[in-house]
Motif scaffolding. Structure first.
Motif, PDB file in Angstrom:
ATOM      1  N   ASP A  72       0.902  -1.344   0.109  1.00 40.02           N
ATOM      2  CA  ASP A  72       0.212  -0.086   0.168  1.00 40.02           C
ATOM      3  C   ASP A  72       0.937   1.397  -0.080  1.00 40.02           C
ATOM      4  O   ASP A  72       0.552   2.404  -0.834  1.00 40.02           O
ATOM      5  CB  ASP A  72      -0.995  -0.054   1.238  1.00 40.02           C
ATOM      6  CG  ASP A  72      -1.924   1.066   1.218  1.00 40.02           C
ATOM      7  OD1 ASP A  72      -2.624   1.402  -0.083  1.00 40.02           O
ATOM      8  OD2 ASP A  72      -2.036   1.898   2.376  1.00 40.02           O
ATOM      9  N   MET A  73       1.874   1.280   0.848  1.00 34.92           N
ATOM     10  CA  MET A  73       2.808   2.405   0.750  1.00 34.92           C
ATOM     11  C   MET A  73       3.613   2.626  -0.360  1.00 34.92           C
ATOM     12  O   MET A  73       3.756   3.640  -0.999  1.00 34.92           O
ATOM     13  CB  MET A  73       3.960   2.152   2.012  1.00 34.92           C
ATOM     14  CG  MET A  73       3.335   2.620   3.467  1.00 34.92           C
ATOM     15  SD  MET A  73       2.037   3.895   3.693  1.00 34.92           S
ATOM     16  CE  MET A  73       3.479   5.180   3.497  1.00 34.92           C
ATOM     17  N   ASP A  74       4.065   1.534  -1.189  1.00 33.14           N
ATOM     18  CA  ASP A  74       4.638   1.660  -2.338  1.00 33.14           C
ATOM     19  C   ASP A  74       3.623   2.179  -3.494  1.00 33.14           C
ATOM     20  O   ASP A  74       4.093   3.172  -4.179  1.00 33.14           O
ATOM     21  CB  ASP A  74       5.208   0.036  -2.900  1.00 33.14           C
ATOM     22  CG  ASP A  74       6.338  -0.477  -2.029  1.00 33.14           C
ATOM     23  OD1 ASP A  74       6.816   0.327  -1.304  1.00 33.14           O
ATOM     24  OD2 ASP A  74       6.544  -1.542  -2.252  1.00 33.14           O
ATOM     25  N   TYR A  75       2.314   1.671  -3.331  1.00 30.85           N
ATOM     26  CA  TYR A  75       1.511   2.182  -3.994  1.00 30.85           C
ATOM     27  C   TYR A  75       1.337   3.768  -4.169  1.00 30.85           C
ATOM     28  O   TYR A  75       1.261   4.741  -5.093  1.00 30.85           O
ATOM     29  CB  TYR A  75       0.120   1.483  -4.109  1.00 30.85           C
ATOM     30  CG  TYR A  75      -1.028   2.057  -4.936  1.00 30.85           C
ATOM     31  CD1 TYR A  75      -1.192   1.630  -6.340  1.00 30.85           C
ATOM     32  CD2 TYR A  75      -1.932   2.882  -4.176  1.00 30.85           C
ATOM     33  CE1 TYR A  75      -2.412   2.583  -7.083  1.00 30.85           C
ATOM     34  CE2 TYR A  75      -3.110   3.496  -4.718  1.00 30.85           C
ATOM     35  CZ  TYR A  75      -3.253   3.186  -6.199  1.00 30.85           C
ATOM     36  OH  TYR A  75      -4.128   3.818  -6.702  1.00 30.85           O
ATOM     37  N   GLN A  76       1.070   3.918  -2.693  1.00 31.63           N
ATOM     38  CA  GLN A  76       0.941   5.700  -2.304  1.00 31.63           C
ATOM     39  C   GLN A  76       2.057   6.609  -3.032  1.00 31.63           C
ATOM     40  O   GLN A  76       1.977   7.421  -3.530  1.00 31.63           O
ATOM     41  CB  GLN A  76       0.642   5.635  -0.959  1.00 31.63           C
ATOM     42  CG  GLN A  76      -0.757   5.424  -0.871  1.00 31.63           C
ATOM     43  CD  GLN A  76      -1.241   5.682   0.778  1.00 31.63           C
ATOM     44  OE1 GLN A  76      -0.645   6.852   1.296  1.00 31.63           O
ATOM     45  NE2 GLN A  76      -2.182   4.907   1.066  1.00 31.63           N
ATOM     46  N   ASP A  77       3.341   5.957  -2.792  1.00 34.74           N
ATOM     47  CA  ASP A  77       4.495   6.509  -3.135  1.00 34.74           C
ATOM     48  C   ASP A  77       4.386   6.834  -4.643  1.00 34.74           C
ATOM     49  O   ASP A  77       4.983   7.824  -5.174  1.00 34.74           O
ATOM     50  CB  ASP A  77       5.806   5.870  -2.655  1.00 34.74           C
ATOM     51  CG  ASP A  77       6.170   5.797  -1.243  1.00 34.74           C
ATOM     52  OD1 ASP A  77       5.424   6.874  -0.476  1.00 34.74           O
ATOM     53  OD2 ASP A  77       6.765   4.952  -0.586  1.00 34.74           O
ATOM     54  N   THR A  78       4.061   5.937  -5.421  1.00 33.16           N
ATOM     55  CA  THR A  78       4.209   5.714  -6.729  1.00 33.16           C
ATOM     56  C   THR A  78       3.140   6.834  -7.242  1.00 33.16           C
ATOM     57  O   THR A  78       3.718   7.753  -8.208  1.00 33.16           O
ATOM     58  CB  THR A  78       3.958   4.391  -7.506  1.00 33.16           C
ATOM     59  OG1 THR A  78       4.977   3.276  -7.101  1.00 33.16           O
ATOM     60  CG2 THR A  78       3.713   4.566  -9.045  1.00 33.16           C
ATOM     61  N   GLU A 136      -8.612  10.114 -13.576  1.00 35.41           N
ATOM     62  CA  GLU A 136      -9.070   9.718 -14.992  1.00 35.41           C
ATOM     63  C   GLU A 136      -7.877   8.779 -15.422  1.00 35.41           C
ATOM     64  O   GLU A 136      -8.261   7.760 -16.258  1.00 35.41           O
ATOM     65  CB  GLU A 136      -9.235  10.809 -15.886  1.00 35.41           C
ATOM     66  CG  GLU A 136     -10.679  11.440 -15.166  1.00 35.41           C
ATOM     67  CD  GLU A 136     -10.840  12.774 -15.966  1.00 35.41           C
ATOM     68  OE1 GLU A 136      -9.793  13.186 -16.922  1.00 35.41           O
ATOM     69  OE2 GLU A 136     -11.852  13.793 -15.776  1.00 35.41           O
ATOM     70  N   SER A 137      -6.655   9.151 -15.447  1.00 32.33           N
ATOM     71  CA  SER A 137      -5.531   8.339 -16.011  1.00 32.33           C
ATOM     72  C   SER A 137      -5.083   7.225 -15.334  1.00 32.33           C
ATOM     73  O   SER A 137      -4.637   6.192 -15.859  1.00 32.33           O
ATOM     74  CB  SER A 137      -4.456   9.354 -16.330  1.00 32.33           C
ATOM     75  OG  SER A 137      -4.926  10.273 -17.031  1.00 32.33           O
ATOM     76  N   LEU A 138      -5.079   7.310 -13.951  1.00 32.16           N
ATOM     77  CA  LEU A 138      -4.386   6.172 -13.211  1.00 32.16           C
ATOM     78  C   LEU A 138      -5.397   5.368 -12.305  1.00 32.16           C
ATOM     79  O   LEU A 138      -5.239   4.467 -11.530  1.00 32.16           O
ATOM     80  CB  LEU A 138      -3.420   6.635 -12.285  1.00 32.16           C
ATOM     81  CG  LEU A 138      -2.142   7.226 -13.003  1.00 32.16           C
ATOM     82  CD1 LEU A 138      -1.266   8.015 -12.126  1.00 32.16           C
ATOM     83  CD2 LEU A 138      -1.740   6.432 -13.855  1.00 32.16           C
ATOM     84  N   GLU A 139      -6.999   5.821 -12.559  1.00 29.72           N
ATOM     85  CA  GLU A 139      -8.084   5.312 -11.588  1.00 29.72           C
ATOM     86  C   GLU A 139      -7.864   5.153 -10.126  1.00 29.72           C
ATOM     87  O   GLU A 139      -8.131   4.223  -9.491  1.00 29.72           O
ATOM     88  CB  GLU A 139      -8.211   3.796 -12.345  1.00 29.72           C
ATOM     89  CG  GLU A 139      -8.535   3.804 -13.930  1.00 29.72           C
ATOM     90  CD  GLU A 139      -8.854   2.338 -14.269  1.00 29.72           C
ATOM     91  OE1 GLU A 139      -8.720   1.516 -13.717  1.00 29.72           O
ATOM     92  OE2 GLU A 139      -9.169   2.449 -15.434  1.00 29.72           O
ATOM     93  N   VAL A 140      -7.222   6.338  -9.748  1.00 28.60           N
ATOM     94  CA  VAL A 140      -7.005   6.401  -8.287  1.00 28.60           C
ATOM     95  C   VAL A 140      -8.349   6.855  -7.545  1.00 28.60           C
ATOM     96  O   VAL A 140      -9.068   7.801  -8.418  1.00 28.60           O
ATOM     97  CB  VAL A 140      -5.977   7.430  -7.862  1.00 28.60           C
ATOM     98  CG1 VAL A 140      -5.885   7.717  -6.401  1.00 28.60           C
ATOM     99  CG2 VAL A 140      -4.651   6.927  -8.681  1.00 28.60           C
ATOM    100  N   LYS A 141      -8.650   6.586  -6.820  1.00 34.23           N
ATOM    101  CA  LYS A 141     -10.144   6.923  -5.745  1.00 34.23           C
ATOM    102  C   LYS A 141      -9.708   8.380  -5.627  1.00 34.23           C
ATOM    103  O   LYS A 141      -8.632   8.858  -5.260  1.00 34.23           O
ATOM    104  CB  LYS A 141     -10.443   6.220  -4.596  1.00 34.23           C
ATOM    105  CG  LYS A 141     -10.708   4.704  -4.848  1.00 34.23           C
ATOM    106  CD  LYS A 141     -11.097   3.958  -3.417  1.00 34.23           C
ATOM    107  CE  LYS A 141     -11.365   2.720  -3.550  1.00 34.23           C
ATOM    108  NZ  LYS A 141     -11.642   2.019  -2.539  1.00 34.23           N
ATOM    109  N   VAL A 193      -2.337  14.384  -3.781  1.00 30.25           N
ATOM    110  CA  VAL A 193      -1.903  15.670  -4.424  1.00 30.25           C
ATOM    111  C   VAL A 193      -1.624  16.571  -3.438  1.00 30.25           C
ATOM    112  O   VAL A 193      -0.561  17.383  -3.800  1.00 30.25           O
ATOM    113  CB  VAL A 193      -3.063  16.169  -5.397  1.00 30.25           C
ATOM    114  CG1 VAL A 193      -3.183  17.505  -5.732  1.00 30.25           C
ATOM    115  CG2 VAL A 193      -3.306  15.012  -6.679  1.00 30.25           C
ATOM    116  N   HIS A 194      -2.310  16.879  -2.289  1.00 28.39           N
ATOM    117  CA  HIS A 194      -1.876  17.918  -1.335  1.00 28.39           C
ATOM    118  C   HIS A 194      -0.428  17.448  -0.866  1.00 28.39           C
ATOM    119  O   HIS A 194       0.385  18.446  -0.706  1.00 28.39           O
ATOM    120  CB  HIS A 194      -2.939  17.843  -0.298  1.00 28.39           C
ATOM    121  CG  HIS A 194      -3.995  18.829  -0.811  1.00 28.39           C
ATOM    122  ND1 HIS A 194      -4.077  20.036  -0.958  1.00 28.39           N
ATOM    123  CD2 HIS A 194      -5.252  18.234  -1.074  1.00 28.39           C
ATOM    124  CE1 HIS A 194      -5.464  20.388  -1.260  1.00 28.39           C
ATOM    125  NE2 HIS A 194      -6.086  19.365  -1.401  1.00 28.39           N
TER     126      HIS A 194
END
Length: 120
Positions: free
Chosen positions: A7-13, A46-51, A59-60
């Protein structure tokens, strides 16, 4: 433990993708931070299908990273002249020479920046 790491790797990416988008497009939204951040959130959704809630959060954080990066750049007064501004980024080891007329054309004449009156 591996789920937390994944999950942390995903968020970092995703945060890195947000930062890259912010860096590429920051000059397009100099006067409207809200629009800039919303555009970045929409890009992630839209591009990465992130919630959307996660995209907004990341983004913040990426914007905070961008502000840190943007304050690293400095004007090298000794290397600059009346017609050219030299900007350095000591962390990245980069130096740019920008003609003053380009700063005027792309920032000032385009309505970005503040007009100041010198005291006499």
């Amino acid at each position: 433990m591996s789920n937390v790491s994944t999950d942390m790797d995903y968020q970092d990416t995703i945060r890195a993708a947000a930062l890259a988008f912010l860096e590429r497009h920051q000059g397009e939204h100099l006067g409207d931070l809200g629009q800039f951040l919303s555009r970045t959130v929409n890009h992630l959704v839209e591009s990465l299908e992130v919630k959307e809630s996660l995209a907004t959060h990341l983004v913040h954080h990426a914007y905070s990273d961008l502000m840190t990066i943007n304050t690293r750049q400095q004007i090298d007064l000794q290397a600059s002249s009346d017609y050219t501004v030299v900007i350095t980024d000591p962390i990245r080891g980069c130096t740019w020479s920008v003609p003053a007329y380009l700063i005027y054309e792309h920032l000032i004449a385009a309505g970005h920046g503040r007009r100041i009156t010198l005291a006499t």
